[in-house]
Design a protein around this motif. Structure first.
Motif: not given
Length: 267
Positions: A1, A48, A50-51
């Protein structure tokens, strides 16, 4: 992060973030630093991809016991009103960030889930409770309104107006089995099984296509306040028409037919 957190632990496991409130000595009570960490984390999730699933939990004996009444926003003296106003705006903004982020949020509740902690759990998409969970809208117990941080919006929609009124007008505790019977939580499990149960659910959700999962949360946010059936199905039609043209839809169909796990490309 991108952010460094002082009151929050974030562990990435593939496409799942395990986010732990990390003030165990204070039962994870919400102070300005923890509000800031949570706000920065959920703001960072907005793009984001990817999460895909967030598991929200607490370290120690509690999910979250509510606001830290020893923090500056609650301290008597000059400037208290300004500090409280800033904290209030930050708290309500956090709830909106949680609802607007494209990731599914699973709240793992255990021990005290009170006040602001109760509102955090209500703002999640799914709640799972350990058998030692006790929840309440503690705001009323400290001379404030029983509705705060979205509790007056979410709770009636989850358990009905009459039940919500009972708990918001009294600050009475809701035990785990009561919460399950009312549909406030989806499951009650032993404390030691709580994280594994959350991870199993998150991995089940990851079997959906990334865009399909995001748009389902997006639709549920809109449909809960849809003014009519016509408005609701228009939203659903729009999403299905978008998704049916994606490569991930074709991959999901092929995987279903060939009895294998899909390999999504998020497109």
């Amino acid at each position: 992060m991108a952010h460094t957190f002082s009151q929050l632990q974030v562990e990435r496991r593939d496409n799942i973030d395990i986010v732990s409130l990390n003030r165990p000595e204070n039962l994870n009570a919400l102070n300005k630093a923890l509000f800031t960490d949570l706000s920065n984390y959920f703001a960072g999730l907005q793009e984001d991809y990817t999460c895909r699933v967030v598991i929200l939990r607490g370290e120690g004996r509690a999910f979250c016991a509510g606001a830290d009444l020893d923090s500056s926003a609650f301290a008597a003296g000059e400037g208290r009103e300004v500090a409280q106003y800033e904290t209030q705006r930050q708290a309500s903004s956090l709830i909106r960030l949680m609802r607007s982020c494209p990731q599914v949020i699973i709240a793992l509740c255990h021990g005290p889930v009170c006040g602001g902690g109760f509102s955090l759990a209500l703002a999640a998409d799914v709640r799972i409770a350990a058998d030692n969970t006790k929840m309440n809208a503690a705001y009323l117990k400290v001379g404030l309104s029983g509705t705060d941080m979205g509790s007056g919006y979410f709770l009636p929609r989850l358990i009905g107006l009459s039940n919500a009124s009972l708990y918001l007008l009294t600050g009475r505790f809701i035990k785990a089995e009561q919460a399950l019977n009312m549909g406030l939580v989806s499951d009650v499990v032993p404390l030691e099984a709580l994280l594994d149960t959350g991870l199993n659910l998150a991995n089940e959700m990851l079997q959906a296509s990334p865009l399909g999962l995001r748009l389902t949360k997006d639709a549920l946010n809109a449909l809960i306040d849809a003014p009519s059936l016509e408005s609701a199905v228009a939203i659903e039609d729009r999403q299905q028409n978008l998704l049916i043209g994606t490569a991930d839809h074709r991959e999901a169909v092929d995987a279903f037919r060939t009895k294998r796990s899909p390999n999504y490309r998020n497109c």
